[in-house]
Design an enzyme around this catalytic site. Structure first.
Site, mmCIF file in Angstrom:
data_model
loop_
_atom_site.group_PDB
_atom_site.id
_atom_site.type_symbol
_atom_site.label_atom_id
_atom_site.label_comp_id
_atom_site.label_asym_id
_atom_site.label_seq_id
_atom_site.Cartn_x
_atom_site.Cartn_y
_atom_site.Cartn_z
ATOM 1 N N TYR A 1 13.849 -2.100 -4.134
ATOM 2 C CA TYR A 1 12.854 -2.283 -5.183
ATOM 3 C C TYR A 1 11.624 -1.392 -5.074
ATOM 4 C CZ TYR A 1 9.198 -4.702 -7.856
ATOM 5 O OH TYR A 1 8.180 -4.994 -8.707
ATOM 6 N N CYS B 1 0.804 -1.221 0.000
ATOM 7 C CA CYS B 1 0.000 0.000 0.000
ATOM 8 C C CYS B 1 0.839 1.275 0.000
ATOM 9 C CB CYS B 1 -0.879 0.060 1.242
ATOM 10 S SG CYS B 1 -2.016 -1.294 1.380
ATOM 11 N N GLY C 1 0.739 0.315 -5.008
ATOM 12 C CA GLY C 1 -0.484 -0.476 -4.982
ATOM 13 C C GLY C 1 -1.359 -0.124 -6.156
ATOM 14 N N ASN D 1 -0.477 1.209 5.610
ATOM 15 C CA ASN D 1 0.569 0.520 4.858
ATOM 16 C C ASN D 1 1.330 -0.336 5.856
ATOM 17 O OD1 ASN D 1 3.684 1.552 3.271
ATOM 18 N ND2 ASN D 1 2.510 -0.309 3.006
ATOM 19 N N GLY D 2 1.455 -1.632 5.552
ATOM 20 C CA GLY D 2 2.129 -2.557 6.474
ATOM 21 C C GLY D 2 1.206 -3.714 6.788
#
Ligand code: SF4
Length: 524
Positions: A280, A37, A64, A140-141
């Protein structure tokens, strides 16, 4: 309003207790690590907050691609709009014109399932508080104890019409006696174990919260008008001309409202940023720990050249995340650098997958080699990582068909040996080619003439940041946050069992009475 029956948390808990194997229904195999996310938030009365959020999400689209959503607040209400699709597919002028207010949050999501993507899992999550107001939240996570939270809600007979840990957090916040969002976080945060970078809001303010390890990034920016911005990456500040102020610190909660910006310490920080953000995930034009992602990737390429030189004529990257590392590799070795592939710039996640027969015919969704560049050459091919190895094998095959004389594959990160439980989909352990194969076995599988990886130490040193400030568990197995056994058994405990999709958002019916005293928040 959302359709479908609420998820039976009791059944989830009972099946996990019974050691059930969790079916990943509808999952489409993938061969890249996938970010879960991106989050965004803005408090800027007088500004067009929904368009600012739209452009922030546009810059975070790489984090995302499955769903996108924006919530706005205007002092009286919270309004949420979210759908499956890319940011540009979900929002148009008309929708944004309807999202007006003084503040907003936004979210882009990549779920862990493919064809069975569920719109009710899109974020921002929304729940109704006890006092009738609303909380919207983007996360996010990944938490490592979602079942503990699900059990807690189940015990109070609270229904959550979604299957993400983010919706559980929102439900826990909404059921607190206090309607104050900061106090609610003070009560709920100690129950959350795992990785979370969150933007959340109520009718009058935006908060940004980061777990004590700061596994996922979150930054603070400021608009020229004086408004405050929160975002997963600095590239989302750049796109709206906001100045980077600082990171939200691990363990910190920051509030932006009519009284300005205030900081609260929830936990003593113990930084462990995900090193894969440098490898990345993050955009090369973002900065993490004050260091340019692009520069770090170049340094990783140089380090890779020192550790795994290749007898080659030409260095080419596997586009496009490996480009900076390939340039570093070429710089250090003195070999010429060239683009050996053309990438279809408009390929994001597609909901239409090529059929098996199309795959067998070699349908190239993303990359096409440039035969005139690579024909007859001994290539040093630089990639950022290898997950399952199947895409890498196809890439090597493609280069050989296009006339490459030799393919020397060099990977600008170490072998991925362990799954991630903190918000990245790197596949299960038995699917990771690096988990049980030697380098030579991997080389043989992907069909390269030689194969070399960057070492764990080499990767960490290349960041220029003290090495103890990183999570590198998927490479080393050293998990900074303990992972409960029931979570380790499967990363997708909340994705079972499945229900029919709905097509809207449903406020949480708060029916249970909460008698516990609220723990006080530790405020700076
Ligand atoms: Fe990042 Fe790997 Fe740690 Fe997950 S396990 S947070 S992908 S370094």
């Amino acid at each position: 309003m959302m359709g479908g029956a609420p998820l039976d948390w009791g059944a989830v808990v009972r099946e996990i207790r019974a050691g059930a194997k969790v079916p990943l229904q509808g999952e489409i195999p993938f061969d890249r690590p996938r970010e879960a996310c991106g989050v965004f938030g803005v408090y800027a009365p007088g500004e067009d907050v929904s368009r600012l959020t739209y452009f922030g999400l546009y810059a975070l689209q790489h984090r995302g691609q499955e769903s996108a959503g924006i919530a706005v607040g205007d002092g009286e209400d919270v309004l949420v709009y979210s759908k499956l699709g890319l940011v540009t597919q979900v929002f148009d002028e008309k929708v944004l014109d309807g999202l007006t207010g003084t503040h907003a949050i936004g979210h882009v999501r990549y779920s862990t399932t493919g064809s069975s993507a569920r719109v009710e899992n899109a974020q921002p999550a929304f729940m109704t508080r006890r006092d009738g107001g609303g909380i919207a939240l983007g996360h996010n996570g990944n938490l490592v104890n979602p079942l503990d939270l699900a059990r807690e809600l189940e015990a109070e007979d609270i229904e959550v019409d979604a299957s993400t840990d983010s919706h559980l957090i929102t439900a826990l916040l909404a059921r607190q006696e206090s309607s104050d969002l900061v106090e609610a976080f003070g009560s709920v945060a100690p129950k959350l174990r795992g990785a979370y970078s969150i933007t959340a809001m109520d009718e009058s303010r935006v908060v940004a919260v980061r777990d004590k390890y700061g596994v996922r990034p979150l930054v603070i920016g400021r608009l020229a008008s004086g408004g405050w911005v929160f975002a997963s990456e600095t590239c989302a500040l750049d796109i709206i001309a906001a100045d980077y102020i600082r990171d939200v610190e691990p363990g910190e909660l920051v509030v932006a409202d009519a009284d300005g910006l205030r900081s609260h310490t929830l936990f003593e920080p113990s930084p462990r940023l995900c090193v894969f953000e440098y490898v990345y995930f993050a955009r090369p034009d973002s900065e993490l720990f004050g260091r340019s992602v692009y520069e770090v990737r170049r340094a990783m390429g140089k380090q890779l050249a020192d550790e795994a030189p290749a007898d080659a004529d030409l260095v080419i990257p596997v586009p496009e995340t490996a480009s900076a590392a390939a340039q570093g590799y070429a710089d250090r070795t003195g070999l010429p650098y060239a683009e050996g592939f053309v990438k279809n710039r408009y390929v994001y996640r597609t909901f239409i997958q090529p059929s098996q027969s199309m795959r067998e015919k070699g349908v190239r969704m993303k990359l096409n080699p440039l035969p005139r560049v690579i024909e007859g050459k001994r290539l040093a091919v630089i990639d950022d990582s290898i997950v399952r190895g199947t895409t890498t094998r196809e890439t090597v095959e493609m280069l050989r068909r296009a006339g490459a004389r030799e393919v020397h594959l060099r990977v600008a990160s170490p072998p991925i040996k362990w799954p991630c439980f903190y918000g990245i989909d790197t596949a299960n352990r038995n699917e990771l080619i690096g988990s049980d194969k030697s380098i030579d076995q991997i080389r043989e599988f992907v069909g390269a003439d030689s194969l070399g990886y960057l070492s764990v130490d080499g990767m960490l040193i290349s960041t220029g940041v003290p090495t103890e400030r990183f999570c590198h568990a998927c490479f080393s197995g050293g998990y900074p946050i303990e992972v409960p056994e029931e979570t380790a058994r499967t990363k997708h405990v909340l994705e079972m069992p499945r229900r029919a999709n709905g097509n809207g958002r449903k406020p949480l019916p708060i029916t249970a009475q909460h008698a516990e005293p609220l723990p006080g928040i530790n405020v700076e």
